[in-house]
Design an enzyme around this catalytic site. Sequence first.
Site, PDB file in Angstrom:
ATOM      1  N   ILE A  42      24.496  25.847 -46.832  1.00  0.00           N
ATOM      2  CA  ILE A  42      23.653  25.694 -48.017  1.00  0.00           C
ATOM      3  C   ILE A  42      24.258  26.460 -49.190  1.00  0.00           C
ATOM      4  O   ILE A  42      24.572  27.640 -49.065  1.00  0.00           O
ATOM      5  CB  ILE A  42      22.229  26.218 -47.728  1.00  0.00           C
ATOM      6  CG1 ILE A  42      21.645  25.471 -46.531  1.00  0.00           C
ATOM      7  CG2 ILE A  42      21.335  26.073 -48.956  1.00  0.00           C
ATOM      8  CD1 ILE A  42      20.444  26.142 -45.917  1.00  0.00           C
ATOM      9  N   CYS A  43      24.403  25.775 -50.301  1.00  0.00           N
ATOM     10  CA  CYS A  43      24.892  26.394 -51.533  1.00  0.00           C
ATOM     11  C   CYS A  43      23.659  26.798 -52.345  1.00  0.00           C
ATOM     12  O   CYS A  43      23.055  25.977 -53.031  1.00  0.00           O
ATOM     13  CB  CYS A  43      25.758  25.404 -52.298  1.00  0.00           C
ATOM     14  SG  CYS A  43      26.481  26.101 -53.789  1.00  0.00           S
TER      15      CYS A  43
END
Length: 154
Positions: free
Chosen positions: A87-88
Amino acid sequence: MSTPARKRLMRDFKRLQQDPPQGVNGSPNPDNIMTWNAVIIGPEDTPWDGGTFKLTLEFTEEYPNKAPVVKFKSHMYHPNIYNDGGICLDILQNQWSPIYDVAAILTSIQSLLSDPNPNSPANSEAARLYNENRREYNRKVREVVEGSWVGGDT
Protein backbone atom coordinates in the site's frame (compact mmCIF):
# COMPACT_ATOMS: atom_id res chain seq x y z
CA MET A 1 8.81 -11.89 26.67
CA SER A 2 7.08 -8.55 27.04
CA THR A 3 8.75 -5.76 25.11
CA PRO A 4 7.46 -2.19 24.66
CA ALA A 5 6.28 -3.09 21.13
CA ARG A 6 4.37 -6.14 22.37
CA LYS A 7 2.78 -4.19 25.22
CA ARG A 8 1.68 -1.52 22.78
CA LEU A 9 0.21 -4.12 20.42
CA MET A 10 -1.77 -5.65 23.30
CA ARG A 11 -3.09 -2.17 24.11
CA ASP A 12 -3.98 -1.62 20.43
CA PHE A 13 -5.81 -4.96 20.36
CA LYS A 14 -7.73 -4.21 23.55
CA ARG A 15 -8.77 -0.82 22.17
CA LEU A 16 -9.92 -2.40 18.89
CA GLN A 17 -12.08 -4.87 20.81
CA GLN A 18 -13.58 -2.30 23.17
CA ASP A 19 -14.19 0.46 20.64
CA PRO A 20 -14.08 -1.01 17.14
CA PRO A 21 -14.13 1.53 14.31
CA GLN A 22 -16.88 1.09 11.72
CA GLY A 23 -15.94 -1.32 8.95
CA VAL A 24 -12.50 -2.46 10.13
CA ASN A 25 -11.31 -5.27 12.34
CA GLY A 26 -7.99 -6.83 13.21
CA SER A 27 -6.39 -9.25 15.60
CA PRO A 28 -2.96 -10.70 16.27
CA ASN A 29 -2.03 -14.16 15.09
CA PRO A 30 -2.68 -16.54 18.03
CA ASP A 31 0.97 -17.61 18.22
CA ASN A 32 2.66 -14.33 17.23
CA ILE A 33 1.45 -10.91 18.38
CA MET A 34 3.80 -9.27 15.85
CA THR A 35 1.71 -10.58 12.91
CA TRP A 36 -1.90 -9.49 12.55
CA ASN A 37 -4.75 -10.35 10.23
CA ALA A 38 -7.26 -7.65 9.45
CA VAL A 39 -10.42 -7.09 7.45
CA ILE A 40 -11.64 -3.87 5.88
CA ILE A 41 -15.21 -3.56 4.67
CA GLY A 42 -15.58 -1.35 1.61
CA PRO A 43 -16.96 2.09 2.55
CA GLU A 44 -20.70 2.56 1.98
CA ASP A 45 -21.90 4.56 -1.01
CA THR A 46 -18.63 4.02 -2.88
CA PRO A 47 -17.71 1.51 -5.61
CA TRP A 48 -16.03 -0.49 -2.78
CA ASP A 49 -19.33 -0.84 -0.88
CA GLY A 50 -19.95 -4.41 0.26
CA GLY A 51 -16.42 -5.68 -0.34
CA THR A 52 -14.58 -7.63 2.35
CA PHE A 53 -10.84 -7.23 2.01
CA LYS A 54 -8.21 -9.15 3.95
CA LEU A 55 -4.87 -7.67 5.00
CA THR A 56 -1.82 -8.62 7.02
CA LEU A 57 0.17 -6.33 9.28
CA GLU A 58 3.76 -7.21 10.17
CA PHE A 59 5.20 -5.36 13.15
CA THR A 60 8.80 -5.16 14.34
CA GLU A 61 10.14 -4.59 17.83
CA GLU A 62 10.56 -0.95 16.77
CA TYR A 63 6.76 -0.42 16.78
CA PRO A 64 5.28 2.15 17.48
CA ASN A 65 8.33 4.16 16.39
CA LYS A 66 8.35 2.35 13.05
CA ALA A 67 5.30 1.65 10.88
CA PRO A 68 4.23 -1.94 10.24
CA VAL A 69 4.37 -3.50 6.79
CA VAL A 70 0.74 -3.71 5.68
CA LYS A 71 -0.39 -5.70 2.64
CA PHE A 72 -3.68 -6.68 1.14
CA LYS A 73 -4.12 -10.44 0.82
CA SER A 74 -7.26 -9.89 -1.25
CA HIS A 75 -6.86 -9.01 -4.91
CA MET A 76 -7.21 -5.23 -5.29
CA TYR A 77 -7.51 -2.76 -8.16
CA HIS A 78 -6.62 0.67 -6.84
CA PRO A 79 -4.25 3.52 -7.81
CA ASN A 80 -2.38 3.28 -4.49
CA ILE A 81 -2.14 -0.49 -4.08
CA TYR A 82 0.67 -2.48 -5.71
CA ASN A 83 -0.01 -5.78 -7.47
CA ASP A 84 1.64 -7.61 -4.53
CA GLY A 85 -0.83 -5.98 -2.11
CA GLY A 86 1.59 -3.35 -0.80
CA ILE A 87 0.00 0.00 0.00
CA CYS A 88 1.29 3.42 -1.00
CA LEU A 89 0.01 5.55 1.88
CA ASP A 90 1.87 8.44 3.49
CA ILE A 91 1.22 7.37 7.09
CA LEU A 92 2.83 3.99 6.34
CA GLN A 93 5.89 5.69 4.90
CA ASN A 94 7.25 9.20 5.46
CA GLN A 95 4.32 10.52 7.55
CA TRP A 96 4.37 7.74 10.16
CA SER A 97 3.93 8.78 13.79
CA PRO A 98 3.90 6.69 16.99
CA ILE A 99 0.47 8.15 17.79
CA TYR A 100 -1.05 5.92 15.07
CA ASP A 101 -2.41 2.65 16.37
CA VAL A 102 -3.82 -0.34 14.50
CA ALA A 103 -7.32 1.20 14.39
CA ALA A 104 -5.93 4.42 12.86
CA ILE A 105 -3.94 2.45 10.28
CA LEU A 106 -6.96 0.41 9.21
CA THR A 107 -9.36 3.36 9.05
CA SER A 108 -6.80 5.33 7.01
CA ILE A 109 -6.54 2.46 4.53
CA GLN A 110 -10.32 2.19 4.41
CA SER A 111 -10.65 5.88 3.54
CA LEU A 112 -7.87 5.54 0.94
CA LEU A 113 -10.06 3.03 -0.92
CA SER A 114 -12.67 5.64 -1.78
CA ASP A 115 -10.30 8.62 -1.85
CA PRO A 116 -7.23 7.54 -3.85
CA ASN A 117 -4.27 9.71 -4.73
CA PRO A 118 -3.73 9.06 -8.46
CA ASN A 119 -0.75 11.46 -8.45
CA SER A 120 1.28 8.96 -6.41
CA PRO A 121 0.34 5.72 -8.14
CA ALA A 122 1.36 2.22 -7.13
CA ASN A 123 -0.81 0.88 -9.96
CA SER A 124 -0.40 3.23 -12.91
CA GLU A 125 -3.15 1.57 -14.97
CA ALA A 126 -5.68 2.02 -12.15
CA ALA A 127 -4.54 5.63 -11.66
CA ARG A 128 -4.89 6.38 -15.36
CA LEU A 129 -8.36 4.82 -15.49
CA TYR A 130 -9.39 6.66 -12.31
CA ASN A 131 -8.44 9.98 -13.95
CA GLU A 132 -9.61 9.29 -17.51
CA ASN A 133 -12.56 6.91 -17.31
CA ARG A 134 -14.15 6.80 -13.86
CA ARG A 135 -17.01 4.62 -15.06
CA GLU A 136 -14.64 1.88 -16.28
CA TYR A 137 -12.53 2.23 -13.12
CA ASN A 138 -15.65 1.78 -10.97
CA ARG A 139 -16.63 -1.28 -13.03
CA LYS A 140 -13.24 -2.89 -12.35
CA VAL A 141 -13.57 -2.04 -8.64
CA ARG A 142 -17.00 -3.71 -8.56
CA GLU A 143 -15.40 -6.86 -10.05
CA VAL A 144 -12.87 -6.82 -7.21
CA VAL A 145 -15.67 -6.34 -4.66
CA GLU A 146 -17.61 -9.30 -6.08
CA GLY A 147 -14.43 -11.39 -6.09
CA SER A 148 -13.96 -10.62 -2.39
CA TRP A 149 -17.23 -12.41 -1.61
CA VAL A 150 -15.99 -15.71 -2.93
CA GLY A 151 -12.60 -15.57 -1.23
CA GLY A 152 -10.85 -14.15 -4.27
CA ASP A 153 -7.48 -14.03 -2.48
CA THR A 154 -4.28 -13.99 -4.44
